[in-house]
Design an enzyme around this catalytic site. Structure first.
Site, PDB file in Angstrom:
ATOM      1  CE1 TYR A  17       9.364 -10.626  13.207  1.00  0.00           C
ATOM      2  CE2 TYR A  17      10.467 -12.543  14.115  1.00  0.00           C
ATOM      3  CZ  TYR A  17      10.341 -11.179  14.007  1.00  0.00           C
ATOM      4  OH  TYR A  17      11.217 -10.359  14.695  1.00  0.00           O
ATOM      5  CE  LYS A  35       3.071  -1.955  12.033  1.00  0.00           C
ATOM      6  NZ  LYS A  35       4.339  -1.778  11.279  1.00  0.00           N
ATOM      7  CG  HIS A  74       7.405  -6.979  18.135  1.00  0.00           C
ATOM      8  ND1 HIS A  74       7.040  -7.855  17.149  1.00  0.00           N
ATOM      9  CD2 HIS A  74       8.652  -6.565  17.790  1.00  0.00           C
ATOM     10  CE1 HIS A  74       8.004  -7.966  16.252  1.00  0.00           C
ATOM     11  NE2 HIS A  74       8.987  -7.189  16.615  1.00  0.00           N
ATOM     12  CG  ASN A 107      11.879  -2.151  19.049  1.00  0.00           C
ATOM     13  OD1 ASN A 107      12.985  -1.997  18.550  1.00  0.00           O
ATOM     14  ND2 ASN A 107      11.082  -3.164  18.707  1.00  0.00           N
ATOM     15  CD  GLN A 109      14.433  -9.601  19.885  1.00  0.00           C
ATOM     16  OE1 GLN A 109      14.041  -9.012  18.885  1.00  0.00           O
ATOM     17  NE2 GLN A 109      14.374 -10.911  20.013  1.00  0.00           N
ATOM     18  CG  LEU A 129      25.052  -8.279   9.811  1.00  0.00           C
ATOM     19  CD1 LEU A 129      25.088  -9.352   8.727  1.00  0.00           C
ATOM     20  CD2 LEU A 129      26.456  -7.969  10.315  1.00  0.00           C
ATOM     21  N   GLY A 180      20.677  -4.157   8.397  1.00  0.00           N
ATOM     22  CA  GLY A 180      19.957  -4.424   7.169  1.00  0.00           C
ATOM     23  C   GLY A 180      20.851  -4.409   5.943  1.00  0.00           C
ATOM     24  N   GLY A 227      19.351 -12.965  10.538  1.00  0.00           N
ATOM     25  CA  GLY A 227      18.212 -13.371   9.727  1.00  0.00           C
ATOM     26  C   GLY A 227      18.500 -14.479   8.739  1.00  0.00           C
ATOM     27  NE  ARG A 282      24.879 -14.090   5.813  1.00  0.00           N
ATOM     28  CZ  ARG A 282      25.853 -13.197   5.654  1.00  0.00           C
ATOM     29  NH1 ARG A 282      26.944 -13.528   4.987  1.00  0.00           N
ATOM     30  NH2 ARG A 282      25.762 -11.987   6.170  1.00  0.00           N
TER      31      ARG A 282
END
Length: 291
Positions: free
Chosen positions: A51, A95, A126, A157, A178, A210, A212, A255, A261
């Site tokens: 991040y 990557k 991750h 994942n 997650q 949501l 995205g 996010g 909010r």
């Protein structure tokens, strides 16, 4: 003795966009923001070493160093395993995933340094790495738990075969998972993945809760808006309440960093959904009734 917070907050605060929030770049401003969230009962903050190319953890750590009393009130989640092309030291600039003992051990130590803490509550892999040596990776995670560097290890994942191979090589259980889960992506509820997560005793955390933004557009968005208006809620809050109705009480990772909010979602996500409304929203999202 470090006490790990419970997972009874309605959502966790994702730090992916922290580096792009101009009002939170100063340590004092971010410390104020963190303290305000803690005062609201929001204790979980979700990070990953990719991040902001590690910058988000650095910013957060600067705030905690400025106001040391905050660290004992919050719960930290962070992740490693994704190597971006910019971070690849090979000639390929590719990557890739790295779950090696050396990478995981170093990632834990550097995350602790960036965040300015001595303990991370949940440290996750991750992405699943096809080259993972379960024994070597498991040893790195076990060692970190036993050294008090992390409270528990988890995954993100992964499919059951992959996390069970890792778990079988470890002395300590995998405590959190997650996964992508929302009204716009409900597949894990029907292919066995979600049942496997809670069946294996892992706390589910829903990333992209949501979809995205997909949950708030089209027919589903219109239906959420209309139902939420009748209940005095926001459409986004109703979508989070839909997730929280599931067994295992998944912890959505949102996010947004906007205080107003967050406050709205905090109230709305606690809304109790009746079964018929839950299935009506599912049907709207999928475009067909259940079998």
């Amino acid at each position: 003795m470090h006490t790990t917070p419970a997972f009874d907050a309605p959502f966790a605060l994702g730090m992916m966009n922290l580096g792009e929030a101009p009002d939170l770049q100063r340590p004092a401003a971010l410390a104020d923001w963190i303290e305000a969230r803690l005062d609201q009962g929001l204790v979980w903050f979700d990070h990953a070493d990719i991040y902001g190319n590690r910058h988000c953890e650095v910013l957060f750590g600067e705030a905690l160093r400025l106001r040391p009393g905050l660290a004992g009130r919050l719960g930290l989640i962070t992740k490693t395993g994704i190597v971006t092309p910019e971070r690849d030291t090979s000639a390929f600039g590719v990557k890739h995933y790295n779950s090696s003992h050396a990478h995981v051990s170093a990632a834990i130590d550097t995350a602790l340094k960036r965040l300015g803490v001595e303990h991370i509550e949940h440290f996750l892999l991750h992405r699943p790495d096809p080259l993972m040596s379960a024994e070597a990776t498991g040893q790195a995670l076990d060692d970190a738990i036993e050294a008090g560097k992390i409270g528990a290890a988890g995954v993100s994942n992964f499919l059951p075969e992959a996390w069970r191979r890792l778990a079988s090589a470890m002395h300590h259980p995998l405590r959190a998972h997650q996964l992508q889960l929302s009204l716009a992506h409900s597949t894990p509820l029907f292919d066995g993945l979600y049942d496997a997560v809670i069946g294996d005793g892992q706390q589910p955390m829903a990333w992209s809760p949501l979809g995205g933004g997909a949950c708030l557009s089209g027919a589903l968005g219109e239906r959420l808006e209309s139902l939420a208006a009748v209940r005095g809620l926001s459409a986004a809050g109703l979508a989070l309440a839909w997730l929280r109705a599931l067994p295992g009480r998944p912890l959505p990772v949102i996010g947004s960093l906007t205080a107003s909010r967050i406050t709205q979602l905090l109230d709305d996500a606690r809304h109790d959904l009746d079964r018929a409304t839950w299935y009506h929203l599912l049907e709207t999202a999928r475009g067909h009734e259940v079998a």
